[in-house]
Design a protein around this motif. Sequence first.
Motif: not given
Length: 228
Positions: A87-97, A163-168, A221-227
């Motif tokens: 739903r284009d609300q968030f993305q998860i960035l992670f270390n695949s190693e 705050k994580v990546n500027d989000q509460d 790695g939780f990032e809100v998108i579309g804001v």
Amino acid sequence: MKKTPFFPFLFLFILIGSIPAFSQIKAVTENGDTIYVYNDGTWSYELREFSGQQGMMDFLNEPIDVETLSSSFTTPSTSKDKVKNARDQFQILFNSEEWRRVPPATLNDEAEFAFEAKFSDVWSVVISEETPIEKETLFKIARKTMEDNTGAKPEIISLTQFKVNDQDILRGVMRASFSGITFVFDTYYFSDERGSVQFTTWSSEAVWKKNEEKIQDLLKGFEVIGVE
């Protein structure tokens, strides 16, 4: 070679799935509206008639102490791989190693994404809902679900907001025991007008203590998108 884990299957029924785990849930949206969420996936502003349900939601009125931290965190530079919410609300960035993606349904039928640590017994699921529910309410529902399925109220290790990546974000860490094993559930809760998110990790308590930094790197790695 890593052994096939049994913890995910042992605790599959304890993890909270959809928010409508009860006949109805009284909740407050981010806009301050009171709504009722039902186990058929619908919701309304007015309470429908249910017999024998009075008092069932009293746990939502229990006070909880949330410590607000001035700390602010960002995604670690080592987290270069990415998955994006449908739903284009968030993305998860992670270390695949450090982490591998696994089929979500193997850990939770309601999960949108799922991960397991490559070198330790830690698992994670991301569950999102279209209904905006306050972060504290999400935490209370998760705790009540664990209590109902284990027979004992989980102990709160910590409950903090920062705050994580500027989000509460609300971080809830709970300890629960089952069949003689003590588990720790380390979860980020988030909600905005587009819906609610639970980003949950779990492991045995001993493993959590040794890998808390690695677990936090994944959760950050939780990032809100579309804001804007």
